[in-house]
Motif scaffolding. Sequence first.
Motif, PDB file in Angstrom:
ATOM      1  N   VAL A 153      37.062 -92.309  53.492  1.00  0.00           N
ATOM      2  CA  VAL A 153      37.786 -92.507  52.231  1.00  0.00           C
ATOM      3  C   VAL A 153      37.406 -91.438  51.221  1.00  0.00           C
ATOM      4  CG1 VAL A 153      38.381 -94.148  50.408  1.00  0.00           C
ATOM      5  CG2 VAL A 153      37.709 -94.996  52.668  1.00  0.00           C
ATOM      6  N   THR A 154      38.408 -90.891  50.565  1.00  0.00           N
ATOM      7  CA  THR A 154      38.206 -89.956  49.448  1.00  0.00           C
ATOM      8  C   THR A 154      38.651 -90.631  48.162  1.00  0.00           C
ATOM      9  OG1 THR A 154      38.587 -88.033  50.849  1.00  0.00           O
ATOM     10  CG2 THR A 154      38.814 -87.710  48.481  1.00  0.00           C
ATOM     11  N   GLY A 155      37.845 -90.506  47.127  1.00  0.00           N
ATOM     12  CA  GLY A 155      38.185 -91.120  45.853  1.00  0.00           C
ATOM     13  C   GLY A 155      37.771 -90.236  44.690  1.00  0.00           C
ATOM     14  N   ALA A 156      37.954 -90.751  43.488  1.00  0.00           N
ATOM     15  CA  ALA A 156      37.585 -90.032  42.263  1.00  0.00           C
ATOM     16  C   ALA A 156      36.889 -90.998  41.321  1.00  0.00           C
ATOM     17  CB  ALA A 156      38.818 -89.439  41.595  1.00  0.00           C
ATOM     18  N   ALA A 157      36.006 -90.456  40.502  1.00  0.00           N
ATOM     19  CA  ALA A 157      35.279 -91.275  39.529  1.00  0.00           C
ATOM     20  C   ALA A 157      35.356 -90.633  38.159  1.00  0.00           C
ATOM     21  CB  ALA A 157      33.822 -91.446  39.955  1.00  0.00           C
ATOM     22  N   ASP A 158      35.189 -91.452  37.135  1.00  0.00           N
ATOM     23  CA  ASP A 158      35.146 -90.963  35.758  1.00  0.00           C
ATOM     24  C   ASP A 158      33.824 -90.205  35.575  1.00  0.00           C
ATOM     25  OD1 ASP A 158      34.866 -90.624  33.007  1.00  0.00           O
ATOM     26  OD2 ASP A 158      35.756 -92.563  32.534  1.00  0.00           O
ATOM     27  N   PRO A 159      33.873 -88.928  35.203  1.00  0.00           N
ATOM     28  CA  PRO A 159      32.621 -88.167  35.062  1.00  0.00           C
ATOM     29  C   PRO A 159      31.698 -88.717  33.985  1.00  0.00           C
ATOM     30  CG  PRO A 159      34.483 -86.910  34.206  1.00  0.00           C
ATOM     31  CD  PRO A 159      35.060 -88.094  34.920  1.00  0.00           C
ATOM     32  N   ASP A 160      32.247 -89.500  33.056  1.00  0.00           N
ATOM     33  CA  ASP A 160      31.429 -90.057  31.978  1.00  0.00           C
ATOM     34  C   ASP A 160      30.883 -91.439  32.311  1.00  0.00           C
ATOM     35  OD1 ASP A 160      31.883 -87.827  30.321  1.00  0.00           O
ATOM     36  OD2 ASP A 160      33.819 -88.652  29.688  1.00  0.00           O
ATOM     37  N   ARG A 161      31.324 -92.010  33.456  1.00  0.00           N
ATOM     38  CA  ARG A 161      30.897 -93.373  33.775  1.00  0.00           C
ATOM     39  C   ARG A 161      30.570 -93.525  35.270  1.00  0.00           C
ATOM     40  NH1 ARG A 161      34.561 -98.100  31.618  1.00  0.00           N
ATOM     41  NH2 ARG A 161      35.986 -97.274  33.207  1.00  0.00           N
ATOM     42  N   PRO A 162      29.691 -92.725  35.809  1.00  0.00           N
ATOM     43  CA  PRO A 162      29.354 -92.914  37.226  1.00  0.00           C
ATOM     44  C   PRO A 162      28.341 -94.040  37.411  1.00  0.00           C
ATOM     45  CG  PRO A 162      28.087 -91.098  36.342  1.00  0.00           C
ATOM     46  CD  PRO A 162      28.956 -91.594  35.211  1.00  0.00           C
ATOM     47  N   LEU A 163      28.353 -94.662  38.563  1.00  0.00           N
ATOM     48  CA  LEU A 163      27.310 -95.596  38.953  1.00  0.00           C
ATOM     49  C   LEU A 163      26.402 -94.860  39.929  1.00  0.00           C
ATOM     50  CD1 LEU A 163      29.426 -98.848  39.527  1.00  0.00           C
ATOM     51  CD2 LEU A 163      27.887 -98.362  37.613  1.00  0.00           C
ATOM     52  N   ARG A 164      25.135 -94.716  39.574  1.00  0.00           N
ATOM     53  CA  ARG A 164      24.221 -93.891  40.357  1.00  0.00           C
ATOM     54  C   ARG A 164      23.090 -94.736  40.932  1.00  0.00           C
ATOM     55  NH1 ARG A 164      24.101 -88.625  38.341  1.00  0.00           N
ATOM     56  NH2 ARG A 164      22.551 -88.171  39.959  1.00  0.00           N
ATOM     57  N   LEU A 165      22.672 -94.412  42.142  1.00  0.00           N
ATOM     58  CA  LEU A 165      21.584 -95.122  42.801  1.00  0.00           C
ATOM     59  C   LEU A 165      20.276 -94.978  42.036  1.00  0.00           C
ATOM     60  CD1 LEU A 165      20.788 -96.676  45.463  1.00  0.00           C
ATOM     61  CD2 LEU A 165      20.123 -94.437  46.374  1.00  0.00           C
ATOM     62  N   GLY A 166      20.034 -93.811  41.456  1.00  0.00           N
ATOM     63  CA  GLY A 166      18.758 -93.544  40.805  1.00  0.00           C
ATOM     64  C   GLY A 166      18.754 -93.712  39.302  1.00  0.00           C
ATOM     65  N   ALA A 167      19.733 -94.445  38.769  1.00  0.00           N
ATOM     66  CA  ALA A 167      19.830 -94.597  37.310  1.00  0.00           C
ATOM     67  C   ALA A 167      19.288 -95.926  36.812  1.00  0.00           C
ATOM     68  CB  ALA A 167      21.294 -94.437  36.865  1.00  0.00           C
ATOM     69  N   GLY A 168      18.540 -96.647  37.643  1.00  0.00           N
ATOM     70  CA  GLY A 168      17.971 -97.912  37.203  1.00  0.00           C
ATOM     71  C   GLY A 168      16.844 -97.715  36.207  1.00  0.00           C
ATOM     72  N   ARG A 169      16.725 -98.640  35.280  1.00  0.00           N
ATOM     73  CA  ARG A 169      15.698 -98.571  34.249  1.00  0.00           C
ATOM     74  C   ARG A 169      14.994 -99.919  34.101  1.00  0.00           C
ATOM     75  NH1 ARG A 169      16.576 -94.267  35.390  1.00  0.00           N
ATOM     76  NH2 ARG A 169      17.323 -92.483  34.165  1.00  0.00           N
ATOM     77  N   ALA A 170      13.711 -99.875  33.804  1.00  0.00           N
ATOM     78  CA  ALA A 170      12.945-101.110  33.610  1.00  0.00           C
ATOM     79  C   ALA A 170      13.549-101.935  32.472  1.00  0.00           C
ATOM     80  CB  ALA A 170      11.488-100.776  33.308  1.00  0.00           C
ATOM     81  N   GLY A 171      13.523-103.243  32.639  1.00  0.00           N
ATOM     82  CA  GLY A 171      14.048-104.144  31.622  1.00  0.00           C
ATOM     83  C   GLY A 171      15.495-104.543  31.835  1.00  0.00           C
ATOM     84  N   VAL A 172      16.115-104.065  32.927  1.00  0.00           N
ATOM     85  CA  VAL A 172      17.523-104.352  33.195  1.00  0.00           C
ATOM     86  C   VAL A 172      17.622-105.427  34.280  1.00  0.00           C
ATOM     87  CG1 VAL A 172      19.720-103.383  33.971  1.00  0.00           C
ATOM     88  CG2 VAL A 172      18.173-102.018  32.548  1.00  0.00           C
ATOM     89  N   PRO A 173      18.505-106.433  34.097  1.00  0.00           N
ATOM     90  CA  PRO A 173      18.653-107.467  35.133  1.00  0.00           C
ATOM     91  C   PRO A 173      19.409-106.936  36.347  1.00  0.00           C
ATOM     92  CG  PRO A 173      20.229-107.826  33.362  1.00  0.00           C
ATOM     93  CD  PRO A 173      19.335-106.703  32.912  1.00  0.00           C
ATOM     94  N   LEU A 174      19.301-107.650  37.463  1.00  0.00           N
ATOM     95  CA  LEU A 174      19.991-107.302  38.702  1.00  0.00           C
ATOM     96  C   LEU A 174      21.019-108.378  39.034  1.00  0.00           C
ATOM     97  CD1 LEU A 174      16.928-106.217  40.863  1.00  0.00           C
ATOM     98  CD2 LEU A 174      18.783-104.694  40.114  1.00  0.00           C
ATOM     99  N   SER A 175      22.247-107.962  39.327  1.00  0.00           N
ATOM    100  CA  SER A 175      23.309-108.894  39.707  1.00  0.00           C
ATOM    101  C   SER A 175      23.783-108.585  41.118  1.00  0.00           C
ATOM    102  CB  SER A 175      24.502-108.792  38.738  1.00  0.00           C
ATOM    103  OG  SER A 175      24.115-109.093  37.416  1.00  0.00           O
ATOM    104  N   LEU A 176      24.155-109.621  41.864  1.00  0.00           N
ATOM    105  CA  LEU A 176      24.669-109.463  43.224  1.00  0.00           C
ATOM    106  C   LEU A 176      26.012-110.164  43.300  1.00  0.00           C
ATOM    107  CD1 LEU A 176      24.201-108.511  46.149  1.00  0.00           C
ATOM    108  CD2 LEU A 176      23.054-110.703  46.568  1.00  0.00           C
ATOM    109  N   THR A 177      27.064-109.410  43.689  1.00  0.00           N
ATOM    110  CA  THR A 177      28.425-109.922  43.537  1.00  0.00           C
ATOM    111  C   THR A 177      28.969-110.706  44.723  1.00  0.00           C
ATOM    112  OG1 THR A 177      29.489-107.890  44.338  1.00  0.00           O
ATOM    113  CG2 THR A 177      28.929-108.001  41.986  1.00  0.00           C
ATOM    114  N   LYS A 178      28.300-110.694  45.873  1.00  0.00           N
ATOM    115  CA  LYS A 178      28.717-111.511  47.013  1.00  0.00           C
ATOM    116  C   LYS A 178      27.505-112.232  47.587  1.00  0.00           C
ATOM    117  CE  LYS A 178      32.623-108.759  48.874  1.00  0.00           C
ATOM    118  NZ  LYS A 178      33.148-108.107  50.115  1.00  0.00           N
TER     119      LYS A 178
END
Length: 330
Positions: A153-178
């Motif tokens: 699959v090829t797709g596109a993302a908003d350059p100002d709003r990516p979701l990154r694997l290494g962008a986690g920060r302390a103090g943030v909750p974790l959600s699981l959608t399934k």
Amino acid sequence: MTRIVPPARLTQYAHGGGGASTIPPGELERVVAGLTGGGPAADLLDGTGADDAAVLSAGGRVLVSSACFFPPVLDDAYDWGRVAAASALSGVYAVGGVPLMALNLLGWPRDALPMELAREAVRGGRDVAERAGCPVAPGHGIDDPEPKYGLAVTGAADPDRPLRLGAGRAGVPLSLTKPLGLGVLAARHKATGEVFAHAVETMTELNADAALAALERGARCATGVAGHGLLGHLYKLARASGVTAVVDAKAVRYLDGAREAVRDGFVPGGTRRNLAWVTPHTDFGRIGEEERLLLADAQTSGGLLVAGEVPGAPVIGELVAQGRRALRVR
């Protein structure tokens, strides 16, 4: 439309199935170490490790590339195709992208199974991709002793709003959608032929709405939960982000029948390999073997694990300052 019936149950032609057939994460990382990148590597924003989705900055645009294919996880070829397509599309959604086009990936034992059955799998993939607004091109197929199907699959993302694997920060909750448990239910299906309609519904559910909701709530870090299990994918997120991830075991949802499947011995080899991989990096406290296996269960087309709150998804833990181990289960 009449379903094509194979000479034997379709899952019996597969040595593994779905996420459980994924090469163990530690092995895959060693194989690709030092061999990714090339060209303008600085523009490769994510995907330089052993993960499915890659994100590339090119000419002011952010391109996303994801591929997923696997042997039959279900005896119904059409449903297998739907699951495989949803899983491939999930790689794009996991980085906040929108799928633009896809290519079929097909391996088929031409002398053992009718090509009409392969067509059913491809039809299932087409129908799910169509629901995602993603056209599918013919792609590539080979004569293979084991049936395999999926999409690139090829797709596109908003350059100002990516979701990154290494962008986690302390103090943030974790959600699981399934909910978890797809691997052990698939193992039971393969062994017994029992059909779990609720598991099929979960696997064919697109992660599009979950990704959009995460972006709208300002999330910047996420990953898909697939063959390496919740703990395996969470370990990679924590490692890449330089934090420790804490999981509240009581907050994690499981599919009906998942616990019973573990108790009855229907545990895929991939799930056990996942648990072995994360155990040196995890403080399990008093968490027992059954719970550990479920948390490490190899998922097929699982949900999104998001650093942030997602409406409708349970908060299963949090990210904290880096400690002695990358994961802690309480």
